[in-house]
Scaffold this motif. Structure first.
Motif, PDB file in Angstrom:
ATOM      1  N   GLU A  98       0.951  -1.309  -0.087  1.00 43.70           N
ATOM      2  CA  GLU A  98      -0.078   0.013   0.066  1.00 43.70           C
ATOM      3  C   GLU A  98       0.973   1.279  -0.145  1.00 43.70           C
ATOM      4  O   GLU A  98       1.961   1.338   0.544  1.00 43.70           O
ATOM      5  CB  GLU A  98      -0.846  -0.005   1.215  1.00 43.70           C
ATOM      6  CG  GLU A  98      -1.891  -1.158   1.165  1.00 43.70           C
ATOM      7  CD  GLU A  98      -2.768  -0.935   2.536  1.00 43.70           C
ATOM      8  OE1 GLU A  98      -2.671  -0.121   3.266  1.00 43.70           O
ATOM      9  OE2 GLU A  98      -3.749  -1.689   2.462  1.00 43.70           O
ATOM     10  N   THR A  99       0.292   2.287  -0.853  1.00 50.82           N
ATOM     11  CA  THR A  99       1.271   3.494  -0.436  1.00 50.82           C
ATOM     12  C   THR A  99       0.133   4.805   0.123  1.00 50.82           C
ATOM     13  O   THR A  99      -1.077   4.661   0.151  1.00 50.82           O
ATOM     14  CB  THR A  99       1.223   4.327  -2.203  1.00 50.82           C
ATOM     15  OG1 THR A  99       0.043   3.976  -2.734  1.00 50.82           O
ATOM     16  CG2 THR A  99       2.190   3.179  -2.724  1.00 50.82           C
ATOM     17  N   ALA A 100       0.916   5.817   0.861  1.00 52.24           N
ATOM     18  CA  ALA A 100       0.261   6.683   1.447  1.00 52.24           C
ATOM     19  C   ALA A 100      -0.920   7.432   0.610  1.00 52.24           C
ATOM     20  O   ALA A 100      -1.676   7.826   1.094  1.00 52.24           O
ATOM     21  CB  ALA A 100       1.484   7.661   2.169  1.00 52.24           C
ATOM     22  N   ARG A 101      -0.180   7.635  -0.329  1.00 50.87           N
ATOM     23  CA  ARG A 101      -1.036   8.180  -1.605  1.00 50.87           C
ATOM     24  C   ARG A 101      -0.826   7.435  -3.182  1.00 50.87           C
ATOM     25  O   ARG A 101      -0.070   6.800  -3.204  1.00 50.87           O
ATOM     26  CB  ARG A 101      -0.602   9.749  -1.615  1.00 50.87           C
ATOM     27  CG  ARG A 101      -0.893  10.781  -0.531  1.00 50.87           C
ATOM     28  CD  ARG A 101      -0.489  12.086  -0.965  1.00 50.87           C
ATOM     29  NE  ARG A 101      -0.467  12.866   0.255  1.00 50.87           N
ATOM     30  CZ  ARG A 101      -0.185  14.108   0.388  1.00 50.87           C
ATOM     31  NH1 ARG A 101       0.398  14.483  -0.634  1.00 50.87           N
ATOM     32  NH2 ARG A 101      -0.287  14.790   1.413  1.00 50.87           N
ATOM     33  N   ALA A 102      -1.792   7.673  -4.082  1.00 52.44           N
ATOM     34  CA  ALA A 102      -1.697   7.061  -5.015  1.00 52.44           C
ATOM     35  C   ALA A 102      -0.138   7.478  -5.798  1.00 52.44           C
ATOM     36  O   ALA A 102       0.207   8.646  -5.683  1.00 52.44           O
ATOM     37  CB  ALA A 102      -2.931   7.383  -6.009  1.00 52.44           C
ATOM     38  N   LEU A 103       0.345   6.612  -6.439  1.00 50.63           N
ATOM     39  CA  LEU A 103       1.570   6.906  -6.844  1.00 50.63           C
ATOM     40  C   LEU A 103       1.342   7.874  -8.207  1.00 50.63           C
ATOM     41  O   LEU A 103       0.726   7.540  -9.016  1.00 50.63           O
ATOM     42  CB  LEU A 103       2.180   5.513  -7.567  1.00 50.63           C
ATOM     43  CG  LEU A 103       3.591   5.714  -8.409  1.00 50.63           C
ATOM     44  CD1 LEU A 103       4.721   6.327  -7.792  1.00 50.63           C
ATOM     45  CD2 LEU A 103       4.027   4.233  -8.836  1.00 50.63           C
ATOM     46  N   THR A 104       1.998   8.850  -8.478  1.00 51.54           N
ATOM     47  CA  THR A 104       1.954   9.728  -9.737  1.00 51.54           C
ATOM     48  C   THR A 104       3.300  10.157 -10.070  1.00 51.54           C
ATOM     49  O   THR A 104       4.325   9.909  -9.460  1.00 51.54           O
ATOM     50  CB  THR A 104       1.347  10.977  -9.006  1.00 51.54           C
ATOM     51  OG1 THR A 104       2.007  11.709  -8.127  1.00 51.54           O
ATOM     52  CG2 THR A 104      -0.177  10.777  -8.407  1.00 51.54           C
TER      53      THR A 104
END
Length: 390
Positions: free
Chosen positions: A264-270
């Protein structure tokens, strides 16, 4: 009146004496490092030393009885270095706070002598590098916070220059492998946010098989290839927010790696497109697009990462096997010890029974001998009585 004043003076003297004894007892029972305040903590009934904000330039000198301290707060001071055995006076230490100092140098054995250390805060210091084996003695370490240090490329100290023979599996020569950034078999959480990290070597996290949370947020990383993360087979949370990651093959591979490893990532990978400030969210569809758009097409296979992942799992399996053997050996020794103890008890019981029987037999023989002697005396005296009667 004189009697009253004498009584008051006696009470005052007794009170001062009692207070002196109380102070002496308290100081001998729970001494505290110089310039620190020690007190029990409500959390898990631990004892702590508050040494924060005292303008300390060195670790406070111990007074000989700090072995019970489990929490030491040295944040907000002027410490510049951590020498070898810096905290050996606190063998029960579990939580250590060293944030907001000026620490630039940490010796390799700074944390020797604190095997129970669990959490270390070293944030907001001037650390550029750390000895890879810094936490080898901390066998239950689970969290290290290095936020706000200029660690840059996560490289360990440069080894002494010397020729090293190295050959790969296929026989071709290749450069020697660098040591990891830090090593720990127990570490579960590592915070490297705001550390000016702009490059991650392949070996950086190769000695952290149990790491579950990695925070790399707010760094100048423009590219994050999954290769350095491949050895983190226990990883379940990764924070890459606040990095200027550019879109490319490595970003596509990273997205696939995160998805396949269920991280899981803290926020979506951008990422931002080349020659553009447009930020896009990298998902499975975008991965496919990246594999076709770039020339040459992106290789989305994760073979090397799989090898690192398998090696990590092998290390974990080996550790579990060693633990299992240790438990079995302990059980075996407990069983052997129990058997020996039982045999000793049995032998002692047999000896006791034999002695009891021997003692009982001897008492019986002595009683029989006394009765025989008594009967003999009676027989010896009987004719004399007959003669007297005659």
């Amino acid at each position: 009146m004189a009697a009253t004043s004498g009584k008051e003076s006696w009470l005052g003297g007794a009170g001062l004496m009692a207070l002196g004894v109380l102070v002496l007892c308290c100081s001998s029972v729970s001494p505290c490092p110089q310039r620190c305040t020690c007190h029990p903590l409500s959390v898990q009934a631990m004892s702590g030393a508050d040494c924060a904000g005292k303008s300390l330039k060195v670790i406070p000198r111990a007074r000989g009885g700090e072995k019970h301290l489990q929490v030491v707060d040295l944040s907000g001071n002027r410490l510049r270095s951590l020498p070898d055995d810096a905290f050996s006076a606190f063998p029960s230490l579990k939580y250590l706070f060293l944030s907001d100092n000026m620490i630039q140098v940490v010796e390799e054995y700074a944390f020797r002598g604190v095997p129970d250390l669990e959490v270390v805060y070293l944030s907001e210091n001037g650390l550029i590098t750390l000895p890879p084996a810094l936490f080898d003695d901390c066998v239950v370490l689970r969290k290290v916070v290095l936020r706000g240090n200029p660690l840059l490329r996560l490289r360990p100290p440069a080894p002494p220059s010397r020729p090293v023979a190295f050959s790969s599996l296929d026989g071709a020569s290749s450069p020697p492998q660098l040591p990891p950034f830090i090593s720990s078999q127990s570490l579960q959480e590592l915070d490297l946010s705001s550390c000016a990290v702009d490059f991650i070597p392949d070996e950086a996290f190769s000695a952290l098989p149990n790491l579950k949370k990695l925070n790399l947020s707010s760094n100048p990383l423009t590219e994050v290839d999954p290769r350095p993360l491949g050895s983190l087979c226990s990883l379940n949370t990764l924070d890459l927010s606040g990095n200027p990651i550019r879109c490319g093959c490595s970003t596509g591979r990273l997205s696939r790696w995160l998805r396949e490893r269920h991280v899981e990532t803290a926020r979506a990978l951008t990422c931002t497109r080349p020659h553009s400030d447009d930020m896009i969210t990298v998902d499975e569809k975008e991965e496919e697009k990246m594999s076709r758009v770039y020339s040459p097409p992106c290789d989305m296979t994760l073979l090397k990462e799989d090898k690192f992942y398998a090696a990590c799992q092998a290390r974990l399996a080996e550790a579990e096997e060693l633990k299992r053997r240790a438990v079995e050996n302990k059980k075996t020794w407990i069983g052997v010890g129990s058997a020996v103890a039982a045999a000793v008890v049995l032998v002692l019981l047999v000896v006791w029974i034999f002695r009891k029987r021997t003692q009982k037999k001897r008492l019986k023989e002595e009683r029989a001998a006394r009765l025989a002697a008594k009967e003999k005396n009676k027989l010896d005296q009987q004719p004399l009585r007959d003669d007297a009667d005659g």
